[in-house]
Design a protein around this motif. Structure first.
Motif, mmCIF file in Angstrom:
data_model
loop_
_atom_site.group_PDB
_atom_site.id
_atom_site.type_symbol
_atom_site.label_atom_id
_atom_site.label_comp_id
_atom_site.label_asym_id
_atom_site.label_seq_id
_atom_site.Cartn_x
_atom_site.Cartn_y
_atom_site.Cartn_z
ATOM 1 N N GLN A 80 0.905 -1.180 -0.067
ATOM 2 C CA GLN A 80 -0.105 0.081 0.019
ATOM 3 C C GLN A 80 0.693 1.219 -0.106
ATOM 4 O O GLN A 80 0.575 2.265 -0.643
ATOM 5 N N HIS A 100 0.160 -10.147 -4.864
ATOM 6 C CA HIS A 100 -0.578 -9.532 -6.068
ATOM 7 C C HIS A 100 -1.038 -10.676 -6.999
ATOM 8 O O HIS A 100 -1.549 -10.415 -8.028
ATOM 9 N N PRO A 104 -5.592 -11.004 -3.986
ATOM 10 C CA PRO A 104 -6.804 -10.372 -4.465
ATOM 11 C C PRO A 104 -8.130 -11.419 -4.244
ATOM 12 O O PRO A 104 -9.258 -11.127 -4.346
ATOM 13 N N ARG A 109 -11.586 -7.507 1.338
ATOM 14 C CA ARG A 109 -11.251 -6.174 1.187
ATOM 15 C C ARG A 109 -9.662 -6.267 1.006
ATOM 16 O O ARG A 109 -8.892 -6.394 1.642
ATOM 17 N N PHE A 112 -5.347 -1.931 -1.889
ATOM 18 C CA PHE A 112 -5.023 -1.170 -3.108
ATOM 19 C C PHE A 112 -5.789 -2.325 -4.342
ATOM 20 O O PHE A 112 -6.063 -3.399 -4.076
ATOM 21 N N ASP A 113 -5.660 -1.901 -5.395
ATOM 22 C CA ASP A 113 -5.882 -2.628 -6.851
ATOM 23 C C ASP A 113 -4.665 -3.339 -7.054
ATOM 24 O O ASP A 113 -3.791 -2.584 -8.034
ATOM 25 N N ARG A 116 -4.245 -2.216 -11.159
ATOM 26 C CA ARG A 116 -4.088 -0.859 -11.641
ATOM 27 C C ARG A 116 -3.342 0.018 -10.596
ATOM 28 O O ARG A 116 -2.919 0.940 -11.261
ATOM 29 N N ASP A 117 -3.029 -0.345 -9.655
ATOM 30 C CA ASP A 117 -2.248 0.765 -8.672
ATOM 31 C C ASP A 117 -0.831 0.710 -8.679
ATOM 32 O O ASP A 117 -0.088 1.072 -7.835
ATOM 33 N N GLU A 310 -2.888 -14.722 -10.902
ATOM 34 C CA GLU A 310 -4.181 -14.572 -10.146
ATOM 35 C C GLU A 310 -5.173 -15.376 -10.905
ATOM 36 O O GLU A 310 -5.936 -15.945 -9.834
#
Length: 325
Positions: A80, A100, A104, A109, A112-113, A116-117, A310
């Motif tokens: 983050q 990563h 996910p 929750r 960060f994404d 995309r982040d 992922e």
């Protein structure tokens, strides 16, 4: 000239003056020390491997790469911090399979994404796990272990360093592909599991090679198989699990990343520097000493690989029942 039009001219002029300075700053990267965030504890494998890479990049570039350990929430806190840093190439850090590709799906929750982040620059290293068993287990090969587990469903268990770790997911993948019934027992790190494994209270672990190999070389556990698709140069005589279960592949991997939006010219310079470091023979030997293999990729390759991991791991994680709300 009307006030609005004059303001537009002034802004355009300022942007034109700033553009060469921005381009020069990108071309000069790194012109000052670079912060590297390791989201795991000091002294662990990721810390040792990170510092080897940062030291080599510092030697090549003439600038400091300062490692900062920002721990918490299984790596999410540090990542983050990476995602929220200025996108100028002067804050980079360690991403990887846990944060990563697994997180996910594992976490309800996320702070960060994962896609995309971040700006993904390159892979850094790959580190397979090693399946080791208690010495009382009557199996010296993976096929013998599978046969014994099938003959004794529900009787045996495997340890991990916690739910959602590659140690855990390795065990779940093994259960699924081998068709065996073994119970997952999570610990706070793999080192905490070995007293129970040696005592026979838990029967096996899919541990990172350095920790498992140390126990095996001391004669405390029996190594049976490597979790990577190909044999590890660290233990070349140990078969892969894939030699018994075709398609089995579960290795820890890491990537060098920064916040989203790092200019392409700066990304190219970081990538080129990382390549020189990761292809250095001294660094590669240092990585092998830790059970890892140096792994350079293009930015596009590591971004695509992250996404594919992922997708690959999501159904395994869901089937395991692991979930953090």
């Amino acid at each position: 000239m009307p006030p609005v039009a004059r303001r537009h001219v002034l802004l355009a002029g300022a942007a034109a003056l700033a553009a060469p300075r921005l381009a020069a700053a990108q071309d000069a990267w790194p012109s000052r020390p670079v912060r590297y965030i390791n989201p795991y504890t000091a002294g662990g494998p990721t810390d040792t491997l990170s510092r080897l890479l940062c030291q080599k990049m510092a030697e090549i570039s003439g600038q400091q790469f300062v490692v900062e350990n920002r721990t918490g929430s299984a790596g999410l806190v540090g990542n983050q911090a990476i995602a929220q840093s200025p996108a100028d190439g002067y804050t980079l850090g360690l991403g990887g399979i846990a944060t990563h590709a697994i997180a996910p799906t594992l976490y309800a929750r996320m702070p960060f994404d994962a896609a995309r982040d971040f700006t993904f620059v390159t892979g850094m290293w790959q580190l397979p796990n090693l399946l080791v068993v208690n010495l009382d287990i009557p199996a010296t090969t993976v096929p013998e272990l599978i046969a014994h587990l099938k003959a004794n469903p529900g009787r045996y268990s495997y340890a991990s360093a916690g739910s959602g770790t590659t140690l855990h997911i390795s065990g779940e993948l093994f259960k699924s592909m081998a068709g065996v019934d073994i119970t997952h027992v999570p610990y706070r790190g793999s080192a905490a599991a070995y007293p129970d494994i040696l005592a026979g209270r838990v029967h096996m672990i899919f541990d990172n090679i350095p920790g498992a190999l140390a126990q095996a070389r001391a004669g405390r556990v029996r190594p049976l198989g490597v979790t990577s698709a190909r044999r590890s140069p660290v233990v070349p005589d140990t078969p892969t699990i894939a030699e018994t279960l075709p398609g089995f592949d579960m290795s820890s991997w890491t990537c060098l990343c920064g916040p989203a939006g790092i200019p392409p010219a700066t990304v190219a310079r970081i990538s080129a520097l990382a390549r020189r470091a990761l292809e250095d023979e001294g660094l590669k030997r240092g990585y092998l000493d830790q059970g890892a293999t140096a792994w350079w990729t293009t930015p596009e390759q590591i971004a695509d690989f992250r996404a594919s991991e992922e997708r690959r791991l999501a159904p395994i994680i869901r089937a395991s029942g692991a979930r953090v709300d």
